[in-house]
Every structure is written in C-alpha cells, then in structure tokens.
Enzyme design. Sequence first.
Site, PDB file in Angstrom:
ATOM      1  N   PRO A  41       0.835  -1.198   0.000  1.00 43.83           N
ATOM      2  CA  PRO A  41       0.000   0.000   0.000  1.00 43.83           C
ATOM      3  C   PRO A  41       0.880   1.264   0.000  1.00 43.83           C
ATOM      4  CG  PRO A  41      -0.515  -1.404   1.909  1.00 43.83           C
ATOM      5  CD  PRO A  41       0.630  -2.047   1.185  1.00 43.83           C
TER       6      PRO A  41
ATOM      7  N   GLY B 175       1.976   5.285   0.589  1.00 46.41           N
ATOM      8  CA  GLY B 175       1.763   6.463   1.449  1.00 46.41           C
ATOM      9  C   GLY B 175       1.484   6.158   2.903  1.00 46.41           C
TER      10      GLY B 175
ATOM     11  N   ASP C  60      15.478   3.466   3.557  1.00 46.96           N
ATOM     12  CA  ASP C  60      14.496   2.555   2.960  1.00 46.96           C
ATOM     13  C   ASP C  60      15.049   1.888   1.701  1.00 46.96           C
ATOM     14  OD1 ASP C  60      12.915   3.577   4.928  1.00 46.96           O
ATOM     15  OD2 ASP C  60      11.226   4.084   3.629  1.00 46.96           O
TER      16      ASP C  60
HETATM   17  O1  PMV Z   1       7.201   7.101   7.258  1.00 42.13           O
HETATM   18  P1  PMV Z   1       8.423   6.274   7.170  1.00 42.13           P
HETATM   19  O2  PMV Z   1       8.203   4.819   7.313  1.00 42.13           O
HETATM   20  O3  PMV Z   1       9.277   6.618   5.995  1.00 42.13           O
HETATM   21  O4  PMV Z   1       9.278   6.532   8.493  1.00 42.13           O
HETATM   22  C1  PMV Z   1       9.957   7.691   8.802  1.00 42.13           C
HETATM   23  C2  PMV Z   1      10.900   7.397   9.925  1.00 42.13           C
HETATM   24  C3  PMV Z   1      11.259   8.618  10.759  1.00 42.13           C
HETATM   25  O5  PMV Z   1      12.118   8.156  11.768  1.00 42.13           O
HETATM   26  C4  PMV Z   1      10.034   9.213  11.379  1.00 42.13           C
HETATM   27  C5  PMV Z   1      11.944   9.683   9.932  1.00 42.13           C
HETATM   28  C6  PMV Z   1      13.334   9.345   9.445  1.00 42.13           C
HETATM   29  O6  PMV Z   1      13.789  10.028   8.497  1.00 42.13           O
HETATM   30  O7  PMV Z   1      13.985   8.452   9.995  1.00 42.13           O
END
Ligand code: PMV
Length: 317
Positions: A102, A104, A152
């Site tokens: 999914p 966003g 990520d």
């Molecule tokens: O929304 P996501 O899963 O991309 O998570 C962001 C993670 C945070 O720690 C809130 C921000 C970051 O850049 O690490």
Amino acid sequence: MKSIASAPGKIILFGEHFVVYGIKAILCSIDKRITVTSQFLDEKIIRVSSSLGESEMEINSLNNLEKVPQKFMKPFFYIAKKAVEENSTAKGIEIILESEIPAGVGLGSSSAACVAATASVNGLFNKLSKDEVVKRAIQTERTIFEQSSGADSSVSTFGGLVSYDLKNGFKNILSRNDLSFIISNSAQIHNTQDVVRQVRNFKEKNEDMFRKFCEQEIDIVNNATVALKENDLNELGSLMLKNQELLKQIGISTEKIDLLVKEAKRTSYGAKITGAGGGGCIISLVDDSNRENTLDNLGKISDCFLAKIDYNGLVYA
Ligand code: PMV
C-alpha cells in the site's frame, strides 16, 4: 525483450523518530514487493504505468522533468532519462509497475519502486550490481524526497534485518529470525516530513522529557537486539508496546492507532506504529498460535495483512 526486477517494502521495528536524534533503529524488509517490467518501444517515448495511473513523455522533452504530469512519476522518468543518455539508445521505453505494498502509509513503497525500476530499466542494457542500484535508487528518490536518508532504499535492496544510526549507518543483524507481523493500515494518510517537524517542536518545548525518552529508547533497542538473538517473542512484543508508549508520549499516535494497538494487544505478542505515525500502519508480532485471531480481530476494524521478514532484497526475474 523484457527486463524484470522486484524489490520489497519495509517496516521499522524499533526507533523511528528517535533515529533522527542519533538513536539506533531496527528495521527489516518484508515479503511484499513492487515488480517493475521494462521493455523497448519503437516510438521515441517513455511510458510509465501503475495502478495509480499512466503517464507518457517524449524522449526529447525529458530535459525538463518538472513537466512530469504527476509528481510521484518523476523518479521513473528520471531513471529512463539517465538510461537513454548513458546508452545512447534511439528507442523508447515502457515501464510497468505492479505493487503489493500500500502507498503512502510508511511501508517504503516509493523506495521499493525506485530500487526495482532502477534495476529493471538499466537491466535492458546492463544488469547493475546491488551496490550500483542502491546508489542510483537513492539519487532517484531524492528527485522527490530531497531529505531521504536512503535507509528505505538500502533495506529494500539488500533485504533482511538491519540496524541503522546516523553515525554508523547500516549494520546487518546476523540472526535470521523468521518473524511474522500483522500489518494493519489506519487508512489515515500521513506526511512523514510534517510528523518529523511536529516531533521537533515537541522536543524543543520539552527538552528534559525528550532526553529521558531517548534514554528509554536506547534501552528498548538494546534489549530488542538481545531478544532478537534469543528469538524471544514475548520480550520483543513487550518492547514493542514500550516503544509504542514513547511514540504516544511524543504525540504521533492517533485515536485510530490507539484503538488498533489496543485490539492487537488482546491476541498478539505486542504492537506499535511503524514509521512516522500520525496515521499510517501498525505492526503486531504474531506466530502460528495467535496469527489467525489477530488477523480476525484487526480485520474487523482495518485493512490488514500478514508479512514476514524478506531476506532477498532486490531480485532480477
Ligand atoms: O514514514 P516512514 O516509514 O518513511 O518513516 C519515517 C521514519 C522517521 O524516523 C520518522 C523519519 C526518518 O527520516 O527516519
């Protein structure tokens, strides 16, 4: 000729938000993927299609990527533009995305798409190594998320369980835990940058309290590292609940998320937000003994699905 590659989404097990202030986080890729298929076209166009829409640009107009009709499509035109230039091809390219992740809601779908598309499009010419793919995928993601840490994209490319902190970067966690999670979607769309800003405001107004929370988070992550080594699901679940409590204290939970966590607690080992919060998804740790009950419970109040840790990362078909 078709060039096909797929890459997984991710969840954050421990440490989101605190990672921004130097604390270690633990994340893993999950067995939900985006698959990208690329092929040459005789027309001199780049065509991108996904379940979210379809878009086309003439190769001659790729110099101005600001003209891409939908912003989320920009990375794919960027990848195609570089590939066309580097390989001086006279052909067009079609890029087709199919996703099980999914969008966003903090599950790393845009990074997985950048990783899979980088591998797939370039694979029409030369298959790139994972190291080369991740470098390019991070550059690509920064065309829409300037501040992206690259976390990520890295976990999507290499797969598995990793720790990450600002000073030391990524480290593989060597235990190959076969963990299962129910991911349930609050259906509240969040914007990571806004939520990160909101936490910064909270920190600036509550410096002492925030420092204490950071210390507690360090303990949680250290204990979680041991619990992962011992595959201690009870301990991992209870640490997830402690982590959720801290995330709630810094203001990123919502009523819907509180409700999901409360329901999940009844049957799973533990549950928490994954990612930025302010909506998005929660993860609940389960095994064969409580998986179906937890799915049933959470399924009554949210869209949810089972996910396991993925140890493959980027895969060429
Ligand atoms: O929304 P996501 O899963 O991309 O998570 C962001 C993670 C945070 O720690 C809130 C921000 C970051 O850049 O690490």
